[in-house]
Design a protein around this motif. Sequence first.
Motif, mmCIF file in Angstrom:
data_model
loop_
_atom_site.group_PDB
_atom_site.id
_atom_site.type_symbol
_atom_site.label_atom_id
_atom_site.label_comp_id
_atom_site.label_asym_id
_atom_site.label_seq_id
_atom_site.Cartn_x
_atom_site.Cartn_y
_atom_site.Cartn_z
ATOM 1 N N LEU A 1 -6.967 1.951 2.830
ATOM 2 C CA LEU A 1 -5.612 2.091 2.320
ATOM 3 C C LEU A 1 -5.615 2.122 0.797
ATOM 4 C CD1 LEU A 1 -3.787 -0.444 4.676
ATOM 5 C CD2 LEU A 1 -3.894 2.037 4.908
ATOM 6 N N SER A 2 -4.576 2.709 0.233
ATOM 7 C CA SER A 2 -4.449 2.827 -1.218
ATOM 8 C C SER A 2 -3.485 1.764 -1.719
ATOM 9 C CB SER A 2 -3.935 4.221 -1.602
ATOM 10 O OG SER A 2 -4.771 5.227 -1.068
ATOM 11 N N PRO A 3 -3.950 0.840 -2.586
ATOM 12 C CA PRO A 3 -3.050 -0.214 -3.063
ATOM 13 C C PRO A 3 -1.870 0.364 -3.838
ATOM 14 C CG PRO A 3 -5.338 -0.717 -3.549
ATOM 15 C CD PRO A 3 -5.307 0.707 -3.106
ATOM 16 N N PHE B 1 0.837 -1.194 0.000
ATOM 17 C CA PHE B 1 0.000 0.000 0.000
ATOM 18 C C PHE B 1 0.875 1.248 0.000
ATOM 19 C CE2 PHE B 1 -2.134 -3.471 2.113
ATOM 20 C CZ PHE B 1 -3.339 -3.533 1.430
#
Length: 736
Positions: A495-497, A483
């Motif tokens: 969360l942002s991959p 992430f």
Amino acid sequence: MYNSTKLIVIKLLLTMTRFAFLVTVITIALSGVLLAADVKSQDLRTIQVTFSAKNTTLEDVFNKIEQQTALSFTFAKQIGDKQLTTYQATNRSVDVILKELAKSWRLKFVQLGDIIAVSELPPPAKPGRITGKVTDAKTGETLIGVTVRVSGRPNGASTDVNGRFSLQVEPGTYNVALSYVGYQTTAVNDVVVKEDQPTYLAIKMEPSQGDLAEVTVKADRVITSTNEKLVGQMKNAVGVVSGISSEQITISVDRSASEVVRRVAGITLQDGFISIRGMTPRYNPVFLNNVYMPSTDPNKRAFNFDLLPSNVIDRILVYKTGAPELPGDFAGGVVKVHTKKSVNIRRFEMTLNGQYRTGNKFFSNHVSAGNGKYDWLGFDDGTRGLPKGIPRNQYGVALSQVSVSNPNGYSIANEKLTDALLQRSAKQWTLQNVYHPMDIQGDATYYTYANLGSMKLNSVSLARYELQRGYFRSNTARGANQFVETDFPANGAPLSPYYKDNYRLMYDSVYSENVRLAAMQDLSLNIDKRNDINLMVLFNHMAKDQLQIQTTTNWNNSAGNPFPRRVESAYNQQQLLTTVLGGTHKTNNDRHSIEWNVNYSRARSYDPGQFSNIYEPDLKSINGIYNGEGSLNITDATTWRMYTFPQNTNVGNFSDGEGLEKRWQGNIDYVFQIAPKTWKDLQLKAGAYYENRNKNYQFYAFRYGRYPAMPYSADPWNTIGQTLLEANALRPQGQR
């Protein structure tokens, strides 16, 4: 006092000797029944003789048959002295001759091998009759059409216009029941009927009080173990014991023992294998009717509870602490499964269940690989198995030409084996659609009994059939668990991959099919209140077929091919056959008791033709590149072909495996109550145990090499069989 003690010891030894003799006789008799099938007897219908007898005896006829055959007759002198006026046989079968003699002279012939025992049948008893007249108890009027039934007789009778009835029965003692609309049911018990004599009954029936009541028909299942009995057994057990009874199992919808045992506290299961207190399955031995169950997995020492259908289970007890009668090789616990026992009733039970689950493609096509005509029964018709005629060594291991470079590992298949494997792969790798309406499950149970003089033989027969198909789709990923954020957001935001090099995003379509055939027969011979002998035979066959289609939609794969579509199939059969013969015996004062059993178990695991294939799409359907970052855009115009890069070991793999474990066991336990009146729990226990176990497993792994270029098509997995046969340049390479 010395003489008194000596007499007591002598009486005790005599009593034990008599019971030992009785057990030996019964065991030999039952063994004779079980082994009778091994005695090869001549078929009397195929043996023909020719002879002529005039003014002679039966002994002379038997001698003439013995002279022309390998048969031998044994009979009493009064049978052999019986006179015959004349008898002519020209190329007649011995079977026909004996039937004619049996009919003329009331004889009985019993064949065992080449020996025929001859005995006389007792003269038939002349029947008696139960007659009588039925009248109204208040008015004295005759009752017309009263139903009269006699215990143990299939047919009854009705009173005529004069209220009279008559029934012909064999000599004996009967109970007579009479029923009539508007009258109370009347019973006359202990009616004695003598040979060739009538027994007259004058019966008066009482009218029913009030109006006719509602008739309710109720049928209950046979419950052989109740919660109350189970609790009592757990209280009397040594140590900590948990369990579940058939009363609880009956009201559940559990299909297998793995679903049943989950209801016991402290038990967890994974893929049908049990774990107790966190210990792995190898440390939790399983007993079925006090017999150690064989391993059903080639890679672990454990018993798969999926093999036991729930309808054969009477109760399950889980021992979590040690006890003298338990084996010492457990660390988690011991599971004892007891099957249903025969009871003294006659009843037939049958259930048929259908199940519909949303999202499982019911009433539509179900996709599978390598269908055979017996798949619905759980048996392979040869589509998946290794081809017949493959050379094998003395251990049954398939052989092929040994490679010079690695004689102990790899081998190069010969041309005959190559062609046979190609024919199998052509059938098995081709995907097919099978229409599936819903899951079904059918059970049948039959209880019956027979009186054998003072003894009683009880029987219960059970059978089950299951067919269950499933489908699910799930998203998955590989190398995508990274992430952008370095710390977890305080507000709980997602969360942002962060997709780095070498990741794949995929979805799986999984089709499964499970079939079960199970049967159990239990026979219990009750000799008297203190002696019982039991025979149990259990057979269970399961087949599991799973097809997984994995499709990659996004990737960043600089290391190689992202494998856009993988098709994998795994087929497994498991069989369990177990036979248990045992008995319990007690002395008249219940101070001495013996429990014994002998067992043969056979567990087989079969994994034929498991394969894994990769299919790649045309370049027009790919956004980006193979060896880098890309994505797949599947449309109606997308075409595919089987991936044929020869160095890739994930392409065209297929394997076969088969495991077999045989187990012979025998044990005997002796219990002596030292002071039954004052110290009931003070016992002396002794026992002996024997076990002989044989287990082997064979595994073969193959892959095809030297692939030619495969053509593109819309659905190559549906036509791969024909493509393989046309690609005759394939040569399988194997490793054992």
